[in-house]
Design a protein around this motif. Structure first.
Motif, mmCIF file in Angstrom:
data_model
loop_
_atom_site.group_PDB
_atom_site.id
_atom_site.type_symbol
_atom_site.label_atom_id
_atom_site.label_comp_id
_atom_site.label_asym_id
_atom_site.label_seq_id
_atom_site.Cartn_x
_atom_site.Cartn_y
_atom_site.Cartn_z
ATOM 1 N N ASP A 169 0.822 -1.217 0.000
ATOM 2 C CA ASP A 169 0.000 0.000 0.000
ATOM 3 C C ASP A 169 0.853 1.262 0.000
ATOM 4 O O ASP A 169 0.483 2.271 -0.611
ATOM 5 C CB ASP A 169 -0.944 -0.015 1.203
ATOM 6 N N TYR A 170 2.008 1.209 0.670
ATOM 7 C CA TYR A 170 2.917 2.353 0.620
ATOM 8 C C TYR A 170 3.483 2.522 -0.792
ATOM 9 O O TYR A 170 3.537 3.640 -1.323
ATOM 10 C CB TYR A 170 4.055 2.197 1.625
ATOM 11 N N LEU A 174 2.991 5.883 -3.008
ATOM 12 C CA LEU A 174 4.111 6.651 -3.545
ATOM 13 C C LEU A 174 4.032 6.720 -5.066
ATOM 14 O O LEU A 174 4.217 7.788 -5.667
ATOM 15 C CB LEU A 174 5.438 6.024 -3.098
ATOM 16 N N ALA A 175 3.729 5.585 -5.682
ATOM 17 C CA ALA A 175 3.620 5.544 -7.144
ATOM 18 C C ALA A 175 2.505 6.470 -7.633
ATOM 19 O O ALA A 175 2.679 7.211 -8.615
ATOM 20 C CB ALA A 175 3.383 4.117 -7.616
ATOM 21 N N GLU A 176 1.351 6.439 -6.967
ATOM 22 C CA GLU A 176 0.234 7.278 -7.397
ATOM 23 C C GLU A 176 0.534 8.756 -7.217
ATOM 24 O O GLU A 176 0.092 9.596 -8.010
ATOM 25 C CB GLU A 176 -1.034 6.892 -6.628
ATOM 26 N N SER A 177 1.286 9.099 -6.173
ATOM 27 C CA SER A 177 1.647 10.507 -5.981
ATOM 28 C C SER A 177 2.596 10.984 -7.079
ATOM 29 O O SER A 177 2.629 12.170 -7.414
ATOM 30 C CB SER A 177 2.291 10.708 -4.604
ATOM 31 N N MET A 178 3.352 10.058 -7.659
ATOM 32 C CA MET A 178 4.301 10.382 -8.718
ATOM 33 C C MET A 178 3.705 10.309 -10.122
ATOM 34 O O MET A 178 4.232 10.911 -11.060
ATOM 35 C CB MET A 178 5.500 9.420 -8.637
ATOM 36 N N ARG A 179 2.633 9.563 -10.264
ATOM 37 C CA ARG A 179 2.103 9.242 -11.594
ATOM 38 C C ARG A 179 1.846 10.463 -12.487
ATOM 39 O O ARG A 179 2.211 10.450 -13.686
ATOM 40 C CB ARG A 179 0.839 8.391 -11.463
ATOM 41 N N PRO A 180 1.210 11.531 -11.997
ATOM 42 C CA PRO A 180 0.963 12.680 -12.890
ATOM 43 C C PRO A 180 2.240 13.260 -13.492
ATOM 44 O O PRO A 180 2.199 13.837 -14.585
ATOM 45 C CB PRO A 180 0.277 13.702 -11.967
ATOM 46 N N HIS A 231 19.811 -1.148 1.334
ATOM 47 C CA HIS A 231 18.965 -2.188 0.749
ATOM 48 C C HIS A 231 17.523 -1.709 0.633
ATOM 49 O O HIS A 231 16.874 -1.879 -0.408
ATOM 50 C CB HIS A 231 19.013 -3.453 1.611
ATOM 51 N N GLN A 232 17.010 -1.102 1.695
ATOM 52 C CA GLN A 232 15.603 -0.742 1.735
ATOM 53 C C GLN A 232 15.242 0.352 0.736
ATOM 54 O O GLN A 232 14.187 0.292 0.093
ATOM 55 C CB GLN A 232 15.209 -0.361 3.159
ATOM 56 N N VAL A 233 16.112 1.350 0.562
ATOM 57 C CA VAL A 233 15.798 2.394 -0.412
ATOM 58 C C VAL A 233 15.881 1.846 -1.832
ATOM 59 O O VAL A 233 15.143 2.269 -2.721
ATOM 60 C CB VAL A 233 16.712 3.640 -0.252
ATOM 61 N N THR A 234 16.784 0.886 -2.042
ATOM 62 C CA THR A 234 16.888 0.248 -3.350
ATOM 63 C C THR A 234 15.608 -0.502 -3.677
ATOM 64 O O THR A 234 15.072 -0.405 -4.787
ATOM 65 C CB THR A 234 18.088 -0.721 -3.383
ATOM 66 N N VAL A 235 15.089 -1.245 -2.710
ATOM 67 C CA VAL A 235 13.850 -1.998 -2.909
ATOM 68 C C VAL A 235 12.685 -1.060 -3.219
ATOM 69 O O VAL A 235 11.891 -1.302 -4.137
ATOM 70 C CB VAL A 235 13.534 -2.862 -1.671
ATOM 71 N N THR A 236 12.566 0.041 -2.455
ATOM 72 C CA THR A 236 11.493 1.000 -2.712
ATOM 73 C C THR A 236 11.551 1.524 -4.140
ATOM 74 O O THR A 236 10.543 1.550 -4.851
ATOM 75 C CB THR A 236 11.568 2.179 -1.725
ATOM 76 N N GLU A 329 -4.006 8.560 -1.155
ATOM 77 C CA GLU A 329 -3.557 7.168 -1.063
ATOM 78 C C GLU A 329 -2.571 6.969 0.086
ATOM 79 O O GLU A 329 -2.508 5.891 0.682
ATOM 80 C CB GLU A 329 -2.923 6.724 -2.390
ATOM 81 N N TRP A 330 -1.814 8.006 0.408
ATOM 82 C CA TRP A 330 -0.888 7.932 1.537
ATOM 83 C C TRP A 330 -1.656 7.959 2.852
ATOM 84 O O TRP A 330 -1.352 7.207 3.778
ATOM 85 C CB TRP A 330 0.109 9.080 1.447
ATOM 86 N N VAL A 331 -2.663 8.818 2.937
ATOM 87 C CA VAL A 331 -3.511 8.857 4.140
ATOM 88 C C VAL A 331 -4.181 7.500 4.335
ATOM 89 O O VAL A 331 -4.231 6.958 5.452
ATOM 90 C CB VAL A 331 -4.563 9.976 4.028
ATOM 91 N N LYS A 332 -4.669 6.931 3.248
ATOM 92 C CA LYS A 332 -5.295 5.602 3.295
ATOM 93 C C LYS A 332 -4.296 4.552 3.776
ATOM 94 O O LYS A 332 -4.619 3.696 4.603
ATOM 95 C CB LYS A 332 -5.823 5.241 1.906
ATOM 96 N N THR A 333 -3.064 4.626 3.293
ATOM 97 C CA THR A 333 -2.019 3.682 3.692
ATOM 98 C C THR A 333 -1.719 3.786 5.185
ATOM 99 O O THR A 333 -1.562 2.766 5.865
ATOM 100 C CB THR A 333 -0.733 3.932 2.883
#
Length: 347
Positions: A169-170, A174-180, A231-236, A329-333
């Motif tokens: 969900d995170y 994040l993806a939806e906030s970037m999509r536009p 590792h974690q930032v790479t995965v994100t 979507e972030w608030v929902k997450t």
């Protein structure tokens, strides 16, 4: 699920100076940089370095930087965190409060407020607003809140939400906030994360033999990954790029905000911004997922200084994608993460 009347949620962010006045900025920098998890030197060495060198040199310059991004309502980070609190409160049936690791409101202030206003409180769900584990971000926030909690012996149980860097969900939020932004024409997407010293990566390796020692260590399974920022930032970045359908050759990641002369994890953002135009990148997008709220490091360091560096180096177009801030979507997450933690309390 835990009864909502017995439970509260606390959103914990980094913090900010109370104002752009030099004394307030100096006070904030001293608290921040004297944190043993930020500059992990022995206390006396840290005191001499921070109080005698760094803060005297940086206070006025930092105050000017804060002035350049300060909003009429106050610090952008504080304002955005309060807006996030309000948005989440709308979706939850329990009280939602905020606290800061440095500055105000402090953990003690917020915990005291909760106890006073909600005498029957049994559970507090603490959400450190850091998607990734780092000694100087998530760890210091969570451990400081726990320290205050133990010291004052509050009557409620404190439950801390762990880093959510790969939570579906995170990633979606994040993806939806970037999509536009990525739906428009661009040459390259740069994930610019806050940097940490190489020493911190090695220090956090619970195995003592994996991080920066094994070839392609971020992609080789290990217990070290639970506390490995790199590792974690790479995965994100990989998961978000995949969800957005961005091919591997069209994105990269780098690290900003280094302090001092020792080696920090690479590549460095400022160096990449200078180099990208020479590699054919003229239209650049930059996103900073180490932060969930826009702040000095995004609004000034990237949107102003970073843009200047890129354009002066031959770039044509530079766009900083805002943090998730109060994206629906972030608030929902956040609501999902809190409910998952509350359900786990009852198991």
């Amino acid at each position: 699920m835990v009864a909502t009347s017995d439970t509260a949620i606390v959103l914990m962010n980094l913090g900010s100076p109370d104002s752009t006045a030099v004394p307030d900025v100096k006070k904030y920098l001293l608290e921040f940089l004297m944190d043993k998890r930020v500059i992990d030197y022995p206390w006396l060495m840290r005191k001499l370095l921070v109080g005698g060198v760094i803060v005297p040199k940086r206070a006025e310059k930092s105050a000017e930087a804060y002035k350049s991004i300060w909003w009429e309502e106050g610090s952008p980070l504080i304002v955005l965190t309060k807006q996030l609190q309000k948005a989440l409160q709308h979706d939850m049936e329990m009280p939602v409060e905020i606290m800061m690791r440095y500055g105000n409101p402090s953990p003690e202030f917020t915990f005291d407020k909760l106890v006073k206003e909600h005498p029957g409180l049994k559970n507090v769900v603490l959400v450190p607003l850091y998607p990734h584990y780092a000694m100087s971000s998530f760890e210091t926030a969570a451990e400081y809140a726990k320290e205050i909690y133990r010291k004052k012996r509050y009557p409620f149980a404190l439950k801390v939400i762990e880093p959510f860097y790969r939570h579906p969900d995170y990633i979606h939020a994040l993806a939806e906030s970037m999509r536009p932004y990525v739906e428009q024409e661009f040459d390259h997407l740069l994930f610019s994360y806050h940097g940490v010293p190489v020493r911190h990566i090695r220090k956090g390796d619970v195995t003592g033999s994996h991080c920066l020692k094994v070839n392609d260590c971020c992609h080789v399974d290990s217990k070290a990954h639970k506390q490995c920022y790199r590792h974690q930032v790479t995965v994100t970045a990989e998961l978000v790029a995949k969800e957005l359908g961005i091919p591997r050759e069209k994105w990269s990641l780098c690290f900003q905000s280094r302090l001092g002369r020792e080696e920090w994890i690479r590549p460095y953002t400022d160096e990449r911004l200078r180099a990208l135009p020479g590699e054919g990148v003229k239209k650049l997008l930059v996103v900073c997922p180490a932060f969930v709220s826009d702040c000095l490091e995004t609004l000034e360091e990237i949107a102003v200084e970073g843009k200047h560096t890129f354009i002066e180096s031959g770039g044509d177009s530079f766009t900083m994608i805002p943090c998730v801030n109060t994206h629906p979507e972030w608030v929902k997450t956040l609501g999902i993460l809190c409910r998952e933690k509350m359900d786990a309390v009852m198991v």
